[in-house]
Scaffold this active site. Structure first.
Site, mmCIF file in Angstrom:
data_model
loop_
_atom_site.group_PDB
_atom_site.id
_atom_site.type_symbol
_atom_site.label_atom_id
_atom_site.label_comp_id
_atom_site.label_asym_id
_atom_site.label_seq_id
_atom_site.Cartn_x
_atom_site.Cartn_y
_atom_site.Cartn_z
ATOM 1 N N GLY A 175 0.793 -1.220 0.000
ATOM 2 C CA GLY A 175 0.000 0.000 0.000
ATOM 3 C C GLY A 175 0.824 1.267 0.000
ATOM 4 N N GLN A 176 2.134 1.140 -0.180
ATOM 5 C CA GLN A 176 2.992 2.331 -0.148
ATOM 6 C C GLN A 176 3.622 2.615 -1.502
ATOM 7 O OE1 GLN A 176 6.011 1.844 2.855
ATOM 8 N NE2 GLN A 176 4.589 0.855 4.269
ATOM 9 N N TYR A 219 -1.450 -4.003 -12.777
ATOM 10 C CA TYR A 219 -0.500 -4.027 -13.888
ATOM 11 C C TYR A 219 -0.935 -3.128 -15.029
ATOM 12 C CZ TYR A 219 1.913 -7.628 -11.399
ATOM 13 O OH TYR A 219 2.604 -8.295 -10.434
ATOM 14 N N LYS A 226 4.682 -1.232 -6.934
ATOM 15 C CA LYS A 226 4.688 -0.478 -8.184
ATOM 16 C C LYS A 226 6.123 -0.119 -8.580
ATOM 17 C CE LYS A 226 2.298 3.466 -10.115
ATOM 18 N NZ LYS A 226 1.241 4.457 -9.932
#
Lengths: 250, 194
Positions: A194-195, A229, A199
């Site tokens: 979640g940070q 994605y 990604k």
């Protein structure tokens, strides 16, 4: 030659798949009747070529560079114009450097050196609920992967005397080192999710693969993470091309 | 002990594999026992028909391979890069040639992977003059058998719409349990930036 009516194993013979813009300059290279609707205006900007390129064109880095009447053309580099001046992804990259509430200093490091402790990886897999695998096989799979990207958290106690290094994320890519790469096993410690770390992990790995001139980067995504994605530039079923998996007979 | 089988796809959150997917991953018998069941045209028959089966690139003429790529509409590849790719197709590589012309491939398939868990099959081609007689199936079955012998059962590929029906009888399923094949495309990022 490649008629749709006949049940043939013939890829790319059908008009609708050639959404690229290259010209067939020498028809002798192709059997008559195999159409390739390809037109290329040399003065078109590289950027626009990329914008209109279809799936197979994205693996164009593999194609002949000298233009001697070939069916398809390749741009000089797989990197987009803007990216060409980019620094190569270094082996180690500092992603975050922050102080935690208890005074410890934490650094998040992205690494491409690929040295992963299989026990630490197993702990990580346990945390996300992935089934365990024989450690010896895991070691071999990592060794045979073209690139292994890892995320480490390095915490320093306030006194500065203790330093702890912990594996908090990993992704790996297998490749033929020329045309295709496939990303597998993208994993981030649940307490670090979640940070934006997942990604960053995938983005950097993708960038590193592109910099090594791998034109086609693929992966297989669980339905729940397809959107993750998509946001990173991956397209599901490009031009209707489907991922298929082999299964044991029932 | 059964070979460990798992369909691994990039996952962020913990997921327990759904029951429907388990049957794809739980072997009921050891792979080697099943492998022998799955060759439709045996080596002897291929040989009788005048084809040689090759498992390495030793005699393969790369420009002849490029010719076959071009004839089915694949892009031609730079020879040096093609040789590089062929030397790193560590998963498996199978090609057929006419015994009378041993360096020219008439059917070809290769697989890349990590050698223990996953493999992806690429560049499955059959020369148009030799299509429709089972050669594509022959190379695919041998690639699969070769991979399974190494213990790899997570075998994937990307299939254009019209060849999905070619891969189904070989045992491939599209999007099992919603798993999607995805490909990186720079233009998607371009679209997002706007």
């Amino acid at each position: 030659m490649c008629s749709l009516a006949a049940p043939r194993v013939c890829f790319r013979c059908h008009p609708c798949l050639s959404s690229s813009r290259f010209e067939v300059r020498n028809n002798k290279l192709l059997p008559p009747g195999v159409y390739l609707r390809l037109k290329r205006k040399p003065e078109k900007r590289l950027e626009r070529w990329f914008l209109k390129a279809g799936f197979w064109d994205s693996i164009a880095s593999s194609i002949l560079k000298n233009n001697n009447a070939t069916e398809t053309m390749v741009p000089p580099s797989t990197l987009h114009e803007e990216e060409e001046g980019e620094e190569p992804i270094p082996d180690q990259l500092l992603l975050a450097d922050r102080s935690l509430s208890d005074g410890t200093q934490e650094q998040i490091i992205f690494s491409l050196t690929g040295d992963v402790d299989v026990h630490a990886l197993q702990d990580l897999c346990d945390k996300v609920g992935w089934p365990r695998r024989p450690l010896s096989k895991v070691a071999v799979s990592l060794k045979n992967s073209f690139l292994v990207a890892t995320l480490y958290s390095i915490t320093k106690s306030p006194e500065g005397d203790e330093e702890r290094k912990q594996l908090i994320g990993m992704a790996r890519a297998t490749s033929d080192q020329a045309f295709n790469a496939t990303i597998w096993d993208v994993i981030v410690d649940p307490s670090y999710q979640g940070q934006g770390l997942g990604k960053a992990l995938v983005q950097k790995l993708t960038r590193a693969l592109l910099q090594r001139d791998i034109g086609n980067i693929s992966l297989f995504a669980d339905s729940k993470v397809v959107d993750f994605y998509k946001n990173l530039g991956f397209e599901a079923d490009p031009e209707g091309i489907k991922g298929m998996f082999w299964h044991l007979p029932f | 002990m059964h070979s460990y089988i798992n369909i691994r796809s990039p996952l962020l959150r913990s997921t327990i594999l759904p029951l429907s997917l388990r049957r794809y991953i739980t072997p009921r018998y050891t792979p080697t026992a099943v492998a022998s069941l799955s060759i439709s045209i045996p080596d002897s028959e291929l040989s009788a028909r005048g084809f040689s089966i090759n498992y390495s690139t030793t005699n393969l003429n790369p420009s002849a391979l490029n010719d076959v790529f071009a004839s089915v509409g694949f892009p031609r590849r730079d020879t040096a890069r093609l040789n590089l790719a062929l030397s790193h197709s560590s998963g498996s590589l199978v090609w057929l040639s006419r015994t009378t012309d041993p360096t020219k491939p008439v059917a070809f398939a290769r697989a890349t992977g990590d050698g223990v868990f996953n493999a992806v099959v690429w560049d499955v081609v059959v020369d148009p003059s030799y299509q429709g007689i089972g050669l594509g199936k022959a190379v695919m079955e041998r690639v699969i058998a070769d991979l399974r012998e190494k213990g790899i059962v997570n075998i994937a590929l990307y299939a254009e719409p019209r060849v999905i029906s070619f891969y189904r009888p070989l045992g491939f399923i599209p999007d099992p349990d919603g798993i999607k094949g995805m490909v990186y495309s720079r233009r998607n990022l371009q679209k997002k930036k706007r």
